[in-house]
Structure formats: C-alpha cells, structure tokens
Enzyme design. Structure first.
Site, PDB file in Angstrom:
ATOM      1  N   LYS A 215      10.575 -12.423 -15.515  1.00 40.15           N
ATOM      2  CA  LYS A 215      10.108 -11.249 -16.272  1.00 40.15           C
ATOM      3  C   LYS A 215       8.905 -11.629 -17.116  1.00 40.15           C
ATOM      4  CE  LYS A 215      11.464  -8.816 -14.626  1.00 40.15           C
ATOM      5  NZ  LYS A 215      12.317  -8.427 -13.548  1.00 40.15           N
TER       6      LYS A 215
ATOM      7  N   TRP B 252      -2.908  -2.515  -1.573  1.00 41.41           N
ATOM      8  CA  TRP B 252      -2.645  -3.899  -1.976  1.00 41.41           C
ATOM      9  C   TRP B 252      -3.217  -4.743  -0.851  1.00 41.41           C
ATOM     10  CZ3 TRP B 252       0.153  -8.252  -0.348  1.00 41.41           C
ATOM     11  CH2 TRP B 252       0.360  -9.229  -1.325  1.00 41.41           C
TER      12      TRP B 252
ATOM     13  N   ASN C  70      -0.157   1.768   5.844  1.00 43.45           N
ATOM     14  CA  ASN C  70       0.606   0.764   5.097  1.00 43.45           C
ATOM     15  C   ASN C  70       1.271  -0.114   6.135  1.00 43.45           C
ATOM     16  OD1 ASN C  70       2.371  -0.671   3.421  1.00 43.45           O
ATOM     17  ND2 ASN C  70       3.921   0.925   3.562  1.00 43.45           N
ATOM     18  N   GLY C  71       1.064  -1.431   6.030  1.00 41.45           N
ATOM     19  CA  GLY C  71       1.664  -2.348   6.995  1.00 41.45           C
ATOM     20  C   GLY C  71       0.629  -3.365   7.432  1.00 41.45           C
TER      21      GLY C  71
ATOM     22  N   CYS D 132       0.840  -1.189   0.000  1.00 34.02           N
ATOM     23  CA  CYS D 132       0.000   0.000   0.000  1.00 34.02           C
ATOM     24  C   CYS D 132       0.889   1.259   0.000  1.00 34.02           C
ATOM     25  CB  CYS D 132      -0.912   0.104   1.213  1.00 34.02           C
ATOM     26  SG  CYS D 132      -1.919  -1.362   1.484  1.00 34.02           S
TER      27      CYS D 132
ATOM     28  N   GLU E   9      15.695 -15.180 -14.102  1.00 32.06           N
ATOM     29  CA  GLU E   9      15.213 -13.808 -14.224  1.00 32.06           C
ATOM     30  C   GLU E   9      14.403 -13.621 -15.514  1.00 32.06           C
ATOM     31  OE1 GLU E   9      14.785 -11.398 -12.406  1.00 32.06           O
ATOM     32  OE2 GLU E   9      14.659  -9.647 -13.707  1.00 32.06           O
TER      33      GLU E   9
ATOM     34  N   LYS F 126       4.911  -3.223  -6.450  1.00 32.87           N
ATOM     35  CA  LYS F 126       6.341  -3.026  -6.672  1.00 32.87           C
ATOM     36  C   LYS F 126       7.143  -3.322  -5.408  1.00 32.87           C
ATOM     37  CE  LYS F 126       9.957  -1.147  -8.872  1.00 32.87           C
ATOM     38  NZ  LYS F 126      10.569  -2.075  -9.828  1.00 32.87           N
TER      39      LYS F 126
ATOM     40  N   HIS G 214      16.558 -34.433 -15.855  1.00 33.54           N
ATOM     41  CA  HIS G 214      16.108 -35.037 -14.597  1.00 33.54           C
ATOM     42  C   HIS G 214      14.620 -34.822 -14.365  1.00 33.54           C
ATOM     43  CE1 HIS G 214      20.256 -35.934 -13.690  1.00 33.54           C
ATOM     44  NE2 HIS G 214      20.544 -34.706 -14.076  1.00 33.54           N
TER      45      HIS G 214
ATOM     46  N   ARG H 173       2.816   0.473  -5.495  1.00 35.54           N
ATOM     47  CA  ARG H 173       2.781  -0.251  -4.222  1.00 35.54           C
ATOM     48  C   ARG H 173       1.495  -1.044  -4.040  1.00 35.54           C
ATOM     49  NH1 ARG H 173       6.659   1.864  -0.813  1.00 35.54           N
ATOM     50  NH2 ARG H 173       5.557   0.998   0.969  1.00 35.54           N
TER      51      ARG H 173
ATOM     52  N   GLU I 198       5.671 -12.594 -14.888  1.00 36.91           N
ATOM     53  CA  GLU I 198       5.017 -11.564 -14.072  1.00 36.91           C
ATOM     54  C   GLU I 198       4.276 -10.519 -14.900  1.00 36.91           C
ATOM     55  OE1 GLU I 198       7.376  -8.984 -11.506  1.00 36.91           O
ATOM     56  OE2 GLU I 198       9.050  -9.075 -12.883  1.00 36.91           O
TER      57      GLU I 198
HETATM   58  O1  M6R Z   1      12.746  -3.762  -3.892  1.00 33.20           O
HETATM   59  P1  M6R Z   1      13.369  -5.131  -3.914  1.00 33.20           P
HETATM   60  O2  M6R Z   1      14.490  -5.244  -4.888  1.00 33.20           O
HETATM   61  O3  M6R Z   1      13.773  -5.605  -2.561  1.00 33.20           O
HETATM   62  O4  M6R Z   1      12.213  -6.080  -4.442  1.00 33.20           O
HETATM   63  C1  M6R Z   1      12.391  -7.461  -4.525  1.00 33.20           C
HETATM   64  C2  M6R Z   1      11.320  -8.098  -5.362  1.00 33.20           C
HETATM   65  O5  M6R Z   1      10.049  -7.862  -4.809  1.00 33.20           O
HETATM   66  C3  M6R Z   1      11.327  -7.583  -6.806  1.00 33.20           C
HETATM   67  O6  M6R Z   1      12.573  -7.758  -7.395  1.00 33.20           O
HETATM   68  C4  M6R Z   1      10.258  -8.335  -7.642  1.00 33.20           C
HETATM   69  O7  M6R Z   1      10.606  -9.663  -7.779  1.00 33.20           O
HETATM   70  C5  M6R Z   1      10.072  -7.661  -9.003  1.00 33.20           C
HETATM   71  N1  M6R Z   1       8.681  -7.499  -9.289  1.00 33.20           N
HETATM   72  C6  M6R Z   1      10.604  -8.437 -10.137  1.00 33.20           C
HETATM   73  O8  M6R Z   1      10.464  -7.798 -11.359  1.00 33.20           O
END
Ligand code: M6R
Length: 609
Positions: free
Chosen positions: A486, A74, A100-101, A2, A482, A604, A505, A27, A489
C-alpha cells in the site's frame, strides 16, 4: 490493460464516451482518445496523459456526432505518445479501432501488411487491426471484422467504427472484458459495466469469441463466425452514483470509509449469529466434498495474493487441509501437482486479472475444482469457476485495493471457519468465538476509521522517510506485505514487507534512523517474539510504529508510536490491522501530494500477462 467505450444514439458521443472513460481511467491513464462519426468522416482527438486533457481538447473543439468510440491507455507496445494513442485508423482514416489486450502475432501481421503496401503510423500492436479490417472491407463492417479476426492471435476487447456506416458499431471480445449496455434508442459498449451505469442498468456480458453489432435500436450478438447467440441481460445491482467520490478527496479514502458497511453486506445472510452455521451460497460444494479435500491451492496477484496467503494460513490452521498459495504469474512455471480432491481458491477483485485467469484455467485443466472469491459480478474469473463467493464490496475505483482486501479476508475467514466446522477439525468454542468476532468486525472497523486523526498524526512524523520496513509473524506476515505494498504503490516510498523472523538473516543491516519500521505486534502466539524484534530494531536506532491491540501497556514502552486496533482473536486481526495500515499509507501519500487514485505506471486491472 486499457479501457474502451463506445456509444451510438442521439446524444453527442463525446459526452457519453468521456464520462464512460472517467469510470475506466483506473485501467490506465497514459493517453486518451476518441473517434466520432461526423460530417461523413471520422474525427479523431487524442492526447497524451490523463482524460482531463482529452476533455479540454474537446471543449476547445466540440464534436456533435452521435456515434463514437473512446479509449484510455496503459501502454504495452510503444511509449505513451499521441501517435501511439488509440483510436488507431486505417490509412484513409475511415475505419477506427479501440482495443484492450495484446495482439501477440502483430509483428508478423505488420510485416505482411507492409508488404501489401500498408503504412503504419504507430508502434502499437493495435494498428494491425485497423489495416486488416480495411483490407477485408467490402461495404460490410461486421463481415470485414469477422474475416480480420481470424488472423488475430492474442487478447482483445474491441470497438470498431467505419465512416461509411455511421449507423453501426462492431464490438468483440477474446480474453479481455467487454459489456454491451442496453439503452432505449441508444446502445453502449465498455470494458466494464461501471462505465455505462450512468445511462443504463442492463448489460450483456460478452463471452470469449463473441461479437456484437450495435445500431441505435438493436443489438445483434453472434459468435465470431456470425452464428447468432443469446444472452440474458444482466441487471446491474448498484445505483448509478455508487462510483462517485461522495465528498471524499480520493476514491481510496472513500473506499476505506466504506468498509464497515461493505463488511455488513458481505456478512449478510451468510453469518447471522455466532451459534449458527455459516452459509456460503455460490460455494457449490457439498459437505462430503469439503470433508474429502486433500489439498487447497490459492492463487492470485498483488493485494489479492496477500489475502490468499491469509486464506492459506487459516485453511491449514482451522480446517487442517494442506494448503499452498501461488502468485498467479508463477503458478504455471511451477507446474503444480494437483491431487484428486484438490480445491483451487482463486482470489480477485476485478475478476479479470489476466495472470489469475490463466492460473485458474491451468488448475482447472489439471482437474482441480475451482472456487473464486471475487468482487466483480459475472467477471471472467467468476464465470469460469465452479463456484463463486462474491465479496460484495461494490465498485472499487482507487488503484490501491482497500475494501476489496478486507472483504476478501472476511470472506476467506468465513470459508475457513465453515470448512473447519464441517470437517470437525477445530474446537467448537474457538469457532464460535471466531464467528462472534467476525460479526463484530464492521463495528471495530468503524472504530478504527474514527481514529483517523491519530493515524494522520503518525503519518506526519514519517512522511518524509525514504524507506520503510513492515514486519510481522504468523497470520499477519501477509499484513506486513500488504502494508508495504500500500505504501509503496501510492507514496513511491521504498517499502519492504518481511516476516520479522527473517530480519536477522540480512535485512536488519539496513536499519538506521531514516528508515521507519511498522511492526504488527498483536496479542497472540507470536507477540513475545515480535517484542524481541522491535527491541532489535530500536537497539539499532530505527524508529518503530507498532500496530497493537488496545490496552497493551508493554508496547508503549517499546515503540515510538502505536496504531491501536480493538481487541480480537489473532486470526481475525489481519482484517482490522489492515485499516490503520491503509490510512497510514493514504495520509503519507496525501502529505507528499501524490496522485493517490492513479499512481504512476499502474492500472487498476491488469488484463495482460
Ligand atoms: O483485480 P485483482 O484483485 O485480480 O487485482 C490484483 C492486483 O493487480 C491488485 O490487487 C493490485 O496489487 C492492487 N493495485 C494493489 O493495491
């Protein structure tokens, strides 16, 4: 997660809050809401879904009040619905809270408040705060909040307003990020400084268990017992328009394109030429400490974890320090052994990821020295570390991390090269070659971005596929993880990243014509083995897109399509290989019409464990 904002000044609070929330929508975007002091009461507007809905609702029913708080959600407790949207209010609607929290003891608090006659409108943990402040309110909002907070367990960044006091706003923090923006005749609160940058370049970064009482002309900072504290204002280093799309269709696209210049910034003053030592201000480690290292533990989440995996590989390979890399959410469960002279390297774009912060504290408690590799200056992770090497990426808004990833890799490569030089564990010629290659990375990245049309062409062949595999070996295994992250997501295509050696395997059973495989087969120690893996996939009618180095004639005979990257040492290739993988995921998702900057269910910055 949030995002929260608040404004007190002489402009319409809705304008400032909505604009601030736009910067915080990364957020969370399950719902949005605002409370504005108006006509002796509080006007509340909430909508389910994105901020545009709130902006439309406010356009239909404008509010002119000049003090207000806003929220983008969120969902954690209670589904996304209007009633669960913030702000939450006391029963008489005169006290409003954005949060937020997570309030961990909310169920107990709710039970006892209900026994006292308080009725709850929502399923959220936050609503208890509004009722608690109401319970203790005797005409002084700050005093009521200070009392209420003693009952709270968990994490919070809070903004609170009261209809009876339209000239005061209270904000506080424990574990969730909060800044107070310093204006002239106006003041602000927000979850991050990007949300207030349009109006001010000076903020107070609030620490855990601190609160702020804001009026139009004053900001009083205290601890949660009301004892005064002092902070130096922090000068935001980037311009107000740094968080605009700048003509790009999406922030993610803009951020991919920003990588060459961001890389130059990251190298500036640290690596000037191939023959000079790397200088990492902020590392805060003596050469003796670097020489004395017995173990390195990396920890991070998501994309930053993949960067940590590359860091682990490089530290072992070059600096010859035993290294591990843990998912931050799993670190505590493993109860890792921290030897004397253990260095923890914590990687995070936001510097606020809750799991990563908890892992950092665990490692610190166990006696590790902590160096963080962080983007957001003065974030919680940065402040709690013994040393910080900032990646200098500037604001990253797109939920899918792109420029932060390649800059984390560049920074970790500099660190590993520096450690190897100090420890004398690698051939000086090889280190010189790495330094020269790092200096060339911004230009190579620009070349890769200039090849975007070719990558879009490849994307057009595969965007309707239901599944994908990403395979690699050695230092590029994290590149495969990665690349798959990408794609999944932002496109919602099911994608798996694997060490190519693992295929036989089990996973190879899934290969069929509808599943495409992205194989990272760059020149180096594992190239021949990767060619073998590509042949195994092809033999089972699986289409293959290879990521390979310019001039590789063999790969064109093996793969259906090739994403070319310029020649570089294998240890540098995770940086450059990331670019076509980002663009492939981006264009596939764009062709599918996905909401690239705000993929479903994601936020994010994950500020809850
Ligand atoms: O802000 P941070 O780098 O600690 O965030 C970590 C992950 O939440 C962040 O990298 C997430 O996996 C991204 N959405 C990937 O694109």
């Amino acid at each position: 997660m949030c995002g929260i904002v608040g404004y007190i000044g002489d402009r319409p609070a809705t304008e400032v809050c909505v604009a601030g929330l736009r910067r915080l929508e990364y957020r969370g975007y399950d719902s949005a809401g605002i409370a504005v002091a108006e006509n002796g009461g509080l006007e509340i507007v909430k909508v389910v879904g994105k901020l545009d809905g709130l902006a439309e609702a406010l356009a239909e029913n404008p509010l002119s009040g000049t003090m207000g708080i806003g929220h983008t959600r969120w969902a954690t407790h209670g589904k996304p619905s209007e009633v669960n949207s913030h702000p939450h209010t006391s029963m008489d609607g005169r006290i409003a809270v954005v949060h937020n929290g997570i309030i961990e003891n909310y169920a107990d608090l709710r039970d006892s408040l209900q026994e006292e006659g308080y009725e709850f409108a929502s399923e959220t943990d936050t609503e208890v705060i509004a009722h608690l402040v109401d319970k203790y309110y005797k005409g002084d909002l700050a005093a009521a909040f200070r009392r209420a907070v003693k009952d709270l367990e968990g994490a919070f960044a809070l903004g609170i307003v009261c209809a009876d006091d339209p000239d005061q706003m209270v904000a506080a923090r424990r574990f969730s990020p909060l800044v107070v923006g310093i204006g002239d005749g106006e003041n602000f609160i927000a979850s991050d400084m990007g949300a207030v940058r349009e109006w001010t370049d000076r903020v107070y970064v609030i620490d855990d268990d601190e609160m702020a009482v804001l009026t139009r002309h004053d900001i009083v900072l205290t601890d949660l017992d009301g004892n005064p504290i002092e902070h130096e204002p922090y000068q935001i280093p980037w311009p107000a328009d740094a968080a605009e799309k700048g003509g790009h269709k999406h922030f993610m696209h803009k951020e991919i394109h920003e990588q060459p210049s961001a890389m130059r910034e990251c190298l500036l003053g640290r690596l000037t030429d191939a023959d000079s030592p790397i200088k990492l201000d902020g590392l805060n480690m003596t050469e003796d400490e670097i020489r004395g290292l017995r173990k390195i533990v990396f920890t991070a989440c998501g994309t930053a974890y993949h960067a940590g995996l590359v860091g682990r590989f490089l530290m072992e390979k070059l600096a010859r320090v035993p290294a591990e890399c843990d998912l931050a959410a799993e670190l505590r469960a493993r109860d890792p052994v921290v030897l004397e002279d253990t260095l923890a390297i914590v990687v995070s774009q936001s510097g606020e990821t809750a799991d990563t912060l908890v892992a950092l504290r665990e490692l610190k408690d166990k006696g590790a020295k902590v160096v963080s590799v962080v983007n957001t200056v003065d974030s919680s992770i940065a402040r709690e570390s013994d040393g910080v090497v900032y990646i200098q990426a500037g604001p990253e808004i797109g939920v899918a991390s792109t420029k932060a990833y390649t800059l984390q890799l560049l920074t970790l490569t500099m660190m590993a090269t520096h450690f190897a030089a100090v420890r004398g564990t690698a051939n000086e010629e090889d280190l010189r070659d790495l330094r020269a290659s790092m200096l060339g990375v911004p230009e190579q990245t620009q070349e890769l971005i200039d090849r975007e049309d070719d990558i879009r062409e490849v994307a057009s062949k595969y965007y309707e596929a239901p599944d994908a595999f990403y395979l690699a070996r050695g230092v590029n295994v994290p590149s495969a993880l990665e690349g798959a992250l990408k794609l999944k997501e932002i496109s919602y295509i099911h994608a798996e990243g694997y060490s190519a050696g693992e295929m036989k395997h089990g996973p190879i059973a899934l290969i069929e014509p509808n599943l495409f495989t992205v194989a990272i087969a760059v020149e180096g120690e594992v190239y021949e083995k990767m060619i073998g893996n590509i042949q195994e996939v092809k033999a089972r009618s699986g289409p293959v897109v290879a990521v390979a180095m310019d001039g590789d004639a063999e790969i064109t005979r093996q793969a259906d399509d090739v994403l070319w990257i310029p020649e570089c040492p294998e240890l540098i290739s995770p940086i450059t290989a990331a670019i076509p993988l980002q663009l492939l995921a981006y264009h596939i998702s764009d062709m599918l019409g996905r909401e690239i900057d705000q993929p479903r269910n994601l936020a994010k910055t994950v500020t809850v464990e």
